[in-house]
Design a protein around this motif. Structure first.
Motif, PDB file in Angstrom:
ATOM      1  N   MET A   1       0.752  -1.297  -0.010  1.00  0.00           N
ATOM      2  CA  MET A   1       0.041  -0.116  -0.052  1.00  0.00           C
ATOM      3  C   MET A   1       0.917   1.364   0.052  1.00  0.00           C
ATOM      4  O   MET A   1       0.733   2.208  -0.804  1.00  0.00           O
ATOM      5  CB  MET A   1      -0.907  -0.031   1.275  1.00  0.00           C
ATOM      6  N   ALA A   2       2.115   1.166   0.897  1.00  0.00           N
ATOM      7  CA  ALA A   2       2.728   2.673   0.753  1.00  0.00           C
ATOM      8  C   ALA A   2       3.520   2.922  -0.647  1.00  0.00           C
ATOM      9  O   ALA A   2       3.557   3.946  -1.019  1.00  0.00           O
ATOM     10  CB  ALA A   2       4.087   2.040   1.818  1.00  0.00           C
ATOM     11  N   LYS A   3       3.898   1.637  -1.215  1.00  0.00           N
ATOM     12  CA  LYS A   3       4.354   1.947  -2.584  1.00  0.00           C
ATOM     13  C   LYS A   3       3.090   2.358  -3.427  1.00  0.00           C
ATOM     14  O   LYS A   3       3.269   3.247  -4.403  1.00  0.00           O
ATOM     15  CB  LYS A   3       4.945   0.490  -3.160  1.00  0.00           C
ATOM     16  N   GLU A   4       2.134   1.813  -3.382  1.00  0.00           N
ATOM     17  CA  GLU A   4       0.930   2.271  -4.356  1.00  0.00           C
ATOM     18  C   GLU A   4       0.654   3.807  -4.053  1.00  0.00           C
ATOM     19  O   GLU A   4       0.340   4.298  -5.179  1.00  0.00           O
ATOM     20  CB  GLU A   4      -0.315   1.322  -3.949  1.00  0.00           C
ATOM     21  N   LEU A   5       0.580   4.070  -2.808  1.00  0.00           N
ATOM     22  CA  LEU A   5       0.046   5.457  -2.298  1.00  0.00           C
ATOM     23  C   LEU A   5       1.096   6.293  -2.443  1.00  0.00           C
ATOM     24  O   LEU A   5       0.884   7.580  -2.322  1.00  0.00           O
ATOM     25  CB  LEU A   5      -0.494   5.407  -1.286  1.00  0.00           C
ATOM     26  N   LYS A   6       2.226   5.757  -2.921  1.00  0.00           N
ATOM     27  CA  LYS A   6       3.691   6.509  -2.722  1.00  0.00           C
ATOM     28  C   LYS A   6       3.883   7.487  -1.473  1.00  0.00           C
ATOM     29  O   LYS A   6       3.796   8.700  -1.347  1.00  0.00           O
ATOM     30  CB  LYS A   6       3.721   7.567  -3.800  1.00  0.00           C
ATOM     31  N   MET A   7       3.506   6.642  -0.336  1.00  0.00           N
ATOM     32  CA  MET A   7       3.461   7.268   1.150  1.00  0.00           C
ATOM     33  C   MET A   7       4.338   6.284   2.004  1.00  0.00           C
ATOM     34  O   MET A   7       4.439   5.296   1.968  1.00  0.00           O
ATOM     35  CB  MET A   7       2.031   7.315   1.358  1.00  0.00           C
ATOM     36  N   PRO A   8       5.085   7.108   3.079  1.00  0.00           N
ATOM     37  CA  PRO A   8       5.913   6.373   3.910  1.00  0.00           C
ATOM     38  C   PRO A   8       5.072   5.327   4.824  1.00  0.00           C
ATOM     39  O   PRO A   8       3.741   5.773   4.972  1.00  0.00           O
ATOM     40  CB  PRO A   8       6.512   7.162   4.764  1.00  0.00           C
ATOM     41  N   LYS A   9       5.561   4.249   4.911  1.00  0.00           N
ATOM     42  CA  LYS A   9       4.679   3.253   5.935  1.00  0.00           C
ATOM     43  C   LYS A   9       4.370   3.724   7.211  1.00  0.00           C
ATOM     44  O   LYS A   9       3.191   3.865   7.606  1.00  0.00           O
ATOM     45  CB  LYS A   9       5.650   2.033   6.074  1.00  0.00           C
ATOM     46  N   ASN A  10       5.053   4.669   7.645  1.00  0.00           N
ATOM     47  CA  ASN A  10       4.830   5.405   9.075  1.00  0.00           C
ATOM     48  C   ASN A  10       3.598   6.040   9.155  1.00  0.00           C
ATOM     49  O   ASN A  10       2.860   6.385   9.833  1.00  0.00           O
ATOM     50  CB  ASN A  10       6.201   5.967   9.594  1.00  0.00           C
TER      51      ASN A  10
END
Length: 81
Positions: free
Chosen positions: A19-28
Motif C-alpha cells: 500500500m505504501a508503494k501504491e500510494l507513494k506514502m511512507p509506511k509510518n
C-alpha cells in the motif's frame, strides 16, 4: 516526534509495504493515519457507551427533559418576537 518500535505479523507488514508503494506514502504515515482513525473510533464507542449508561439514569434523564422543555420555551419566545 518520538520514535516507536514494534513488531507486526509478516502478512500485515507485506500489505503495508504494498500500500505504501501504491500510494507513494511512507509506511509510518499510513500507520499513523490508521492508528488515529482507530483511536477516534474507540473514543466514539466510549462516548456512545456513556450515553447509553446515562439513558438508564433517572436523574440524568429528568435533567435532560427539563433542559429540553426550557429550550422549547426559549424557541417559542424567540418566535413571538
Amino acid at each position: 516526534m518520538a520514535t516507536f518500535t514494534s513488531s507486526l505479523p509478516d502478512d500485515l507488514l507485506e500489505n503495508l509495504s504494498k500500500m505504501a508503494k501504491e500510494l507513494k506514502m511512507p509506511k509510518n504515515r499510513i500507520i499513523e493515519k490508521a492508528l488515529q482513525l482507530y483511536l477516534d473510533e474507540l473514543n466514539k464507542a466510549q462516548y456512545i457507551k456513556s450515553f447509553k449508561r446515562a439513558s438508564q439514569d433517572k436523574e440524568v434523564m429528568a435533567m435532560a427533559e427539563e433542559g429540553i422543555a426550557d429550550y422549547f420555551r426559549m424557541l417559542q419566545e424567540y418566535d413571538e418576537k
